[in-house]
Design a protein around this motif. Structure first.
Motif, mmCIF file in Angstrom:
data_model
loop_
_atom_site.group_PDB
_atom_site.id
_atom_site.type_symbol
_atom_site.label_atom_id
_atom_site.label_comp_id
_atom_site.label_asym_id
_atom_site.label_seq_id
_atom_site.Cartn_x
_atom_site.Cartn_y
_atom_site.Cartn_z
ATOM 1 N N HIS A 40 9.836 23.427 -15.723
ATOM 2 C CA HIS A 40 8.841 24.762 -14.927
ATOM 3 C C HIS A 40 9.725 26.243 -14.515
ATOM 4 O O HIS A 40 10.664 25.550 -14.037
ATOM 5 N N LEU A 41 8.927 27.003 -14.935
ATOM 6 C CA LEU A 41 10.178 28.176 -14.542
ATOM 7 C C LEU A 41 9.719 27.686 -12.669
ATOM 8 O O LEU A 41 9.405 28.261 -11.927
ATOM 9 N N GLY A 42 11.177 28.292 -12.440
ATOM 10 C CA GLY A 42 11.345 28.334 -11.379
ATOM 11 C C GLY A 42 10.421 29.313 -10.347
ATOM 12 O O GLY A 42 10.473 29.572 -8.640
ATOM 13 N N ALA A 43 9.875 30.475 -10.890
ATOM 14 C CA ALA A 43 9.542 31.675 -10.707
ATOM 15 C C ALA A 43 7.722 31.263 -10.715
ATOM 16 O O ALA A 43 6.932 32.503 -10.314
ATOM 17 N N GLN A 44 7.389 29.393 -11.096
ATOM 18 C CA GLN A 44 6.185 29.985 -10.763
ATOM 19 C C GLN A 44 5.688 29.292 -9.182
ATOM 20 O O GLN A 44 6.646 28.465 -8.601
ATOM 21 N N VAL A 45 5.113 29.688 -8.873
ATOM 22 C CA VAL A 45 4.606 29.375 -7.372
ATOM 23 C C VAL A 45 3.365 28.126 -7.212
ATOM 24 O O VAL A 45 2.739 27.789 -8.455
ATOM 25 N N HIS A 46 4.696 26.838 -6.422
ATOM 26 C CA HIS A 46 3.745 25.734 -6.367
ATOM 27 C C HIS A 46 3.661 24.802 -5.643
ATOM 28 O O HIS A 46 4.797 26.004 -4.400
ATOM 29 N N ALA A 47 3.526 23.880 -4.921
ATOM 30 C CA ALA A 47 2.513 23.252 -3.658
ATOM 31 C C ALA A 47 3.133 22.305 -4.051
ATOM 32 O O ALA A 47 2.045 21.303 -5.252
ATOM 33 N N ALA A 48 3.518 21.068 -2.643
ATOM 34 C CA ALA A 48 2.683 19.674 -3.429
ATOM 35 C C ALA A 48 1.562 19.201 -1.833
ATOM 36 O O ALA A 48 1.620 19.575 -0.785
ATOM 37 N N LEU A 49 0.317 18.812 -2.771
ATOM 38 C CA LEU A 49 -0.642 18.475 -1.997
ATOM 39 C C LEU A 49 -0.227 17.291 -0.566
ATOM 40 O O LEU A 49 0.585 16.043 -1.740
ATOM 41 N N PRO A 50 -1.228 17.083 0.204
ATOM 42 C CA PRO A 50 -0.221 16.115 0.891
ATOM 43 C C PRO A 50 -0.627 14.927 0.844
ATOM 44 O O PRO A 50 -1.228 14.384 0.700
ATOM 45 N N ILE A 51 0.218 13.603 0.562
ATOM 46 C CA ILE A 51 -0.205 12.838 0.400
ATOM 47 C C ILE A 51 -1.020 11.975 1.284
ATOM 48 O O ILE A 51 -0.886 12.248 2.821
ATOM 49 N N SER A 52 -1.476 10.678 1.301
ATOM 50 C CA SER A 52 -2.518 10.283 1.800
ATOM 51 C C SER A 52 -2.066 9.191 2.323
ATOM 52 O O SER A 52 -3.162 7.740 3.283
#
Length: 256
Positions: A228-240
């Motif tokens: 992906h584009l480095g400029a794409q804002v992203h996040a990793a949701l919590p593992i459970s």
């Protein structure tokens, strides 16, 4: 701020010292991992890149291989899901990382957000594995994908590569951010985990307050990746539950 500034001033010299010590003292469990081989790549990824190379080489004169070429799944503009590594590679690399941890040798922090993991250049994996992975495989693919080509995908020339670890009670998630890269590769190495989806909010110049795309690692499996584009804002949701290792490569273009 003063603490972070001081840390950054010492990053380069400290990393060089750790790398030299690892080179002198570390005995790999799987030394074959230090050399890139098609054995380590998913066969569908090999076919994907070979098709991209044929398409680029032939231009308007399309061969049967290049004319039937299909880009990887695009889940958001500039965000692609694709197979990348073989299951064998993922298993061996996870074993190698555990072996290195047991050695007690020093290890740098992956980046300013992730606390747990390993900088792969400090293990000496850049010359034989990471450099050819970027130059021989990822550059031809990025060149064939217009959103990535537009930000220097055809001229990527340096990288920062690391493995991040998500475990219950340690790093369980990653907040919204964009990367210090033109293009980012993020590959799932395993192990056993629940949840932890990757979510995207759009380009940093026009990001939404709510996710615009989701990538559930469980839908694709070990060895699959997001490019992906480095400029794409992203996040990793919590593992459970469990733990997950991801191999991340931030790729840059001096020309761009």
């Amino acid at each position: 701020l003063a603490t972070e500034a001081a840390r950054r001033r010492s990053v380069v010299s400290e990393a060089a010292a750790r790398k030299a010590r690892v080179a002198a003292e570390y005995v790999p469990r799987h030394p074959e991992l230090w050399t890139l081989s098609e054995r380590w790549l998913h066969r569908d990824f090999v076919a994907l890149v070979e098709g991209a190379k044929a398409r680029s080489a032939n231009g308007a004169l399309m061969t049967a291989k290049s004319s039937s070429w299909k880009p990887p799944q695009q889940i958001e503009r500039g965000v692609y899901a694709l197979p990348l590594f073989s299951n064998e590679f993922c298993t061996l690399l996870c074993e190698e990382l555990a072996h290195f941890k047991e050695s007690g040798l020093p290890s740098g922090r992956p980046n300013s957000m992730n606390r747990y993991g390993q900088l792969l250049d400090e293990l000496g994996m850049s010359p034989g594995f990471l450099d050819p992975l970027m130059k021989e495989w990822l550059v031809p693919l990025c060149k064939s994908l217009p959103p990535l080509a537009a930000v220097g995908g055809a001229t990527l020339d340096h990288h920062k590569a690391f493995v991040v670890a998500y475990r219950m009670g340690e790093d369980e998630h990653l907040s919204e951010h964009f990367d210090n890269s033109e293009i980012t590769l993020n590959a799932n190495l395993g192990l056993e985990f629940d949840s932890g989806e990757l979510v995207f909010y759009g380009h940093k110049e026009s990001a939404s307050a709510n996710p615009v795309a989701y990538h559930d690692w469980a839908d694709y499996g070990i060895g699959h990746a997001v490019l992906h584009l480095g400029a794409q804002v992203h996040a990793a949701l919590p593992i459970s539950g469990g733990e997950r290792f991801n191999l991340v490569v931030w790729m840059r273009s001096s020309a761009h």
